[in-house]
Write a protein that holds these residues in place. Structure first.
Motif, short mmCIF file in Angstrom:
data_model
loop_
_atom_site.label_atom_id
_atom_site.label_comp_id
_atom_site.label_asym_id
_atom_site.label_seq_id
_atom_site.Cartn_x
_atom_site.Cartn_y
_atom_site.Cartn_z
N PHE A 1 -4.91 -1.18 6.29
CA PHE A 1 -5.83 -2.25 6.05
C PHE A 1 -6.71 -2.41 4.86
O PHE A 1 -7.29 -3.41 4.37
CB PHE A 1 -6.67 -2.85 7.06
N GLY A 2 -6.57 -0.90 4.34
CA GLY A 2 -7.27 -1.09 2.93
C GLY A 2 -8.97 -0.71 3.21
O GLY A 2 -9.33 -0.95 4.15
N GLY A 3 -9.71 -0.38 2.21
CA GLY A 3 -10.93 -0.04 2.20
C GLY A 3 -12.03 -1.29 1.56
O GLY A 3 -12.94 -1.15 2.00
N VAL A 4 -11.36 -2.38 1.36
CA VAL A 4 -12.06 -3.44 1.04
C VAL A 4 -12.71 -4.21 2.32
O VAL A 4 -11.92 -4.51 3.10
CB VAL A 4 -11.33 -4.29 0.17
N PRO A 5 -14.01 -4.46 2.32
CA PRO A 5 -14.75 -4.67 3.72
C PRO A 5 -14.08 -6.24 3.87
O PRO A 5 -13.61 -7.23 3.01
CB PRO A 5 -16.17 -5.02 3.18
N LYS A 6 -13.80 -6.60 5.11
CA LYS A 6 -13.46 -7.94 5.53
C LYS A 6 -14.64 -8.65 6.20
O LYS A 6 -15.66 -7.99 6.87
CB LYS A 6 -12.24 -7.80 6.76
N ALA A 7 -14.71 -9.72 5.85
CA ALA A 7 -15.86 -10.43 6.65
C ALA A 7 -15.57 -11.07 8.15
O ALA A 7 -14.54 -11.60 8.36
CB ALA A 7 -16.06 -11.61 6.11
N ASN B 1 -14.99 -2.59 7.80
CA ASN B 1 -14.27 -1.60 7.15
C ASN B 1 -13.79 -0.25 8.08
O ASN B 1 -14.73 -0.30 9.01
CB ASN B 1 -14.90 -1.19 5.88
N MET C 1 -16.70 2.04 9.24
CA MET C 1 -17.89 1.42 9.62
C MET C 1 -18.28 1.98 10.91
O MET C 1 -19.68 1.91 11.37
CB MET C 1 -17.73 0.03 10.31
N TRP D 1 -22.07 -5.53 16.85
CA TRP D 1 -22.41 -5.03 15.61
C TRP D 1 -22.01 -5.98 14.47
O TRP D 1 -22.84 -6.15 13.79
CB TRP D 1 -21.98 -3.44 15.29
N ARG E 1 0.87 -1.25 -0.06
CA ARG E 1 0.21 -0.02 0.12
C ARG E 1 0.85 1.43 0.04
O ARG E 1 0.52 2.32 -0.71
CB ARG E 1 -0.98 0.07 1.18
N ILE F 1 -18.04 -15.46 12.56
CA ILE F 1 -18.84 -15.46 13.53
C ILE F 1 -18.92 -16.97 14.10
O ILE F 1 -18.81 -17.98 13.63
CB ILE F 1 -20.38 -15.34 12.84
N LEU G 1 -24.84 -8.47 2.96
CA LEU G 1 -25.56 -8.18 4.27
C LEU G 1 -26.89 -8.51 4.23
O LEU G 1 -27.34 -9.21 5.16
CB LEU G 1 -24.99 -6.94 4.96
N LYS H 1 -24.01 -9.10 14.21
CA LYS H 1 -24.89 -8.98 13.37
C LYS H 1 -24.73 -8.57 12.08
O LYS H 1 -25.50 -9.31 11.06
CB LYS H 1 -25.57 -7.89 14.12
N TYR H 2 -23.80 -7.80 11.54
CA TYR H 2 -23.65 -7.22 10.42
C TYR H 2 -22.25 -7.74 10.00
O TYR H 2 -21.17 -6.70 10.12
CB TYR H 2 -24.01 -5.84 10.15
N PRO H 3 -21.83 -8.91 9.61
CA PRO H 3 -20.38 -9.27 9.73
C PRO H 3 -19.58 -8.83 8.48
O PRO H 3 -18.73 -9.53 7.85
CB PRO H 3 -20.25 -10.79 9.54
N SER H 4 -19.43 -7.32 8.14
CA SER H 4 -18.67 -6.89 7.44
C SER H 4 -18.04 -5.60 7.80
O SER H 4 -18.73 -4.57 8.24
CB SER H 4 -19.51 -6.43 5.97
#
Lengths: 375, 297
Positions: free
Chosen positions: B116-122, B218, B221, B210, A6, B125, A233, B213-216
């Motif tokens: 860590f970048g802007g791409v969402p991580k899963a 970034n 968030m 959170w 990066r 759970i 989601l 419940k909403y496992p993404s």
């Protein structure tokens, strides 16, 4: 390693910006790139950029050996940032052409600036018809939404045998609003019925209320033309609340992040798309897939392929124009005819290509190819 | 809507509201003591969530250990932010601290974007939270049960701490008058640190719930939940812990109900939280539990 990568990326961008303004490299031809490298649709920007880099490695020079310099700016998936980035590229960096942006809403906010300054702008992936409508300097390499909506409607009606559909729209995105409208029009024309129509907004994470609304209407299928993050989601929560219908989406679903975040919940999710590596028909497409796999150890997404096509269309146009004159380049871009690109054969009419679409589906945690639909 | 749908929507609203409540408590505690709106609070929630994510995925800790690890780190971060960014400005005008808080917020967001970048991580759970109960057509995901229960437990512990311990007494005293409390021999800085630690740990807990419940996840968030939690804190009466929790529930439930009753307005549900905020500021600026004068908490 990732951090280092990066850092290199940021340095490269700075370097390009620096080089672009220094006179010793005046011979390089500058092309601006505006992509969402961070923010809610960052995966699109990252993929696009990977595709553009592969394309640039295949064709690094134009006009008999002059280097094509790319200047990348991040628009964060934001409308205002896009307008700022386009202005900066045009007025400060003095680029010959702009590639970008991804989301139709973003491109729509940057386009008037390029149009007024007479700078050609080629978007890889903005599918809303308004993006090029009435404009002389804005073009694209992807199909448009009236076609995409029709393809989706035909698929759910004929192949999934759906007669009723619930439609979920991301009202913050021109892309989603437009595509939903074209789907509804086509689906109704075929005899289908829209039973539930509800809205979300980019960045929303809780969809429990929308799910309850949809559930109450018992649709045969759910059409959700939004971007991958909201889709993933939504799918997770929908499955948790016992909503089992197939979800049909648009090209906004086409990112690995959909599967990473959605997990098992997105199994069976189908969507219309621009490109599938298995359905690559042109020699350039096949070569691109091979190079992309070798470099990134993954299949190129449709975004990556479209990014590459945008690059090729601009680079070829500069060669045909024979100069860095923006108006000449624009003329050449708009005269693109029969170019065998990565995603198919591109002929632009008023800035829009007529191309075939593919339908893809998530199966066993992978995107699989279902079929190709010709216009 | 039939009966089970109404119940379903209420369950959805309460579980969402409890998350806002958990984050709102941190806002309100810091405000109660320092009269500072800590706009970095939503980002501390984000950092806490990332720590839990790395705890599970990089350090391979069991989920409960990584959640505790994340809360501890978030608490430390809260204390460090206070020491580095807010303490030097303690005697400066309030607006300076407020602007600094916004600066810290941007710093954390962009630092995480670069790292860590802007791409969402899963978010992974744990099995325990993945399932759901079905009671007569009303579906209760385990997280939706767990979130309000945990929220209320934390609130009770906190009230106990505030009203029945020495530290709680010091915090309440601080909210009345910092200088007088200092003269009384209380180690003011230590108590302020404790306030930041508790608030930040609760933010991390809210963030983790959170993400269950909403496992993404970034780096951005924390912004919107943070702002809504702030609206919840004001709605409940900023400075009052119970009020913050109640405000959270009100925002959560009304946000869900607005979608349930007017599906075509669903896209504007975020605006609704802030509309409530504006109405409260217009008609009852001190909020539901807020007092006009005197002490907070």
């Amino acid at each position: 390693m990732r951090f280092f990568g990066r850092l290199m990326f940021v340095l490269t961008v700075l370097l390009f910006a620096g080089l672009a303004s220094s006179s010793s490299f005046a011979k390089a031809v500058k092309v601006g790139v505006v992509l969402p490298m961070t923010g809610p649709i960052a995966s699109f920007g990252q993929s696009d950029w990977k595709g553009i880099k592969i394309a640039a490695s295949l064709k690094p020079t134009v006009l008999n050996g002059r280097k094509l310099k790319l200047i990348l700016l991040d628009n964060k998936g934001d409308k205002v940032e896009t307008a700022n980035a386009v202005s900066r590229l045009i007025f400060k960096n003095k680029v010959s052409a702009v590639i970008g942006a991804v989301a139709s809403g973003n491109t729509l906010s940057g386009a008037p600036i390029a149009e007024k300054a007479h700078v050609p702008m080629v978007t890889p992936a903005s599918t809303n018809p308004l993006v090029t409508k009435g404009k002389k300097f804005i073009s694209r390499v992807c199909f448009i939404d009236p076609f995409q909506g029709k393809v989706a409607a035909k698929y759910v009606y004929n192949n999934l045998h759906a007669r009723t559909a619930a439609v979920i729209v991301d009202m913050a995105q021109d892309y989603s609003v437009g595509l939903a409208r074209f789907f509804i029009k086509a689906f109704k024309k075929m005899g289908g019925k829209i039973v539930g129509n509800t809205f979300i907004q980019t960045g929303d994470q809780d969809f429990s209320a929308q799910i309850a609304v949809v559930k109450a209407h018992h649709p045969d299928v759910i059409y959700m033309p939004t971007y991958y993050q909201e889709l993933a989601l939504f799918a997770r929560q929908a499955r948790q609340f016992g909503l089992k219908q197939t979800i049909m989406a648009g090209d906004g679903a086409s990112e690995e992040a959909l599967i990473k975040v959605g997990g098992k919940a997105v199994e069976g999710l189908s969507f219309t798309n621009h490109f599938d590596p298995k359905a690559a028909v042109t020699p350039l497409g096949k070569k691109f897939v091979k190079l992309y796999r070798a470099k990134y150890h993954e299949d190129p997404s449709a975004m990556a392929a479209l990014g590459a096509d945008a690059y090729f269309v601009v680079a070829n146009a500069i060669n045909r124009a024979g100069s860095t004159n923006r108006i000449k380049i624009n003329k050449a871009i708009r005269a693109t005819k029969g170019f065998k690109g990565v995603t198919g054969i591109i002929t632009l009419v008023n800035g829009d290509p007529v191309k075939s679409a593919v339908i893809q589906k998530v199966k066993d945690g992978k995107f699989v190819y279902v079929t190709t639909v010709n216009p | 809507m039939n009966f089970s749908e109404v119940i379903q929507q209420l369950v959805n609203g309460i579980s969402l509201g409890s998350l806002y409540g958990l984050v709102a408590i941190g806002y309100t505690m810091v405000y109660g003591v320092l009269r500072l709106i800590n706009f970095a609070h939503g980002d501390i929630m984000m950092v806490g969530t990332y720590m839990a994510f790395f705890g599970v995925s990089a350090f391979l800790l069991p989920w409960w250990a990584s959640f505790i690890f994340a809360m501890v780190l978030a608490a430390l971060l809260g204390v460090v932010i206070d020491k580095v960014a807010y303490k030097p400005l303690r005697s400066a005008s309030r607006i300076s601290s407020l602007i600094t808080a916004i600066g810290v917020s941007f710093l954390l967001e962009n630092l995480f974007l670069v790292l860590f970048g802007g791409v969402p991580k899963a978010f992974p759970i744990p099995k325990l939270f993945a399932g759901s109960l079905n009671i007569g057509g009303v579906i209760l995901p385990f997280v939706s049960i767990f979130a309000p229960v945990l929220g209320i437990v934390f609130l009770l512990i906190l009230l106990q701490l505030l009203h029945h311990t020495k530290y709680g007494m010091a915090m309440r005293a601080l909210s009345l008058d910092i200088e007088t409390t200092r003269i009384m021999g209380v180690n003011v800085d230590a108590v302020i640190s404790l306030v930041f630690a508790i608030g930040s740990a609760l933010a991390a807990a809210g963030g983790i719930l959170w993400s269950l419940k909403y496992p993404s996840i970034n780096p951005l968030m924390g912004i919107l939940p943070g702002l809504k939690a702030f609206a919840a804190a004001v709605l409940g009466g900023i400075g009052d812990v119970t009020g913050a929790a109640i405000g959270g529930f009100i925002i959560g439930v009304s946000e869900i109900l607005i979608v349930a009753i007017f599906p075509e307005l669903a896209g504007y549900k975020d605006a609704f939280a802030f509309l409530l905020l504006i109405l409260v500021l217009l008609f009852k600026p001190t909020g539901i539990m807020g007092k006009d004068l005197g002490g907070r908490f």
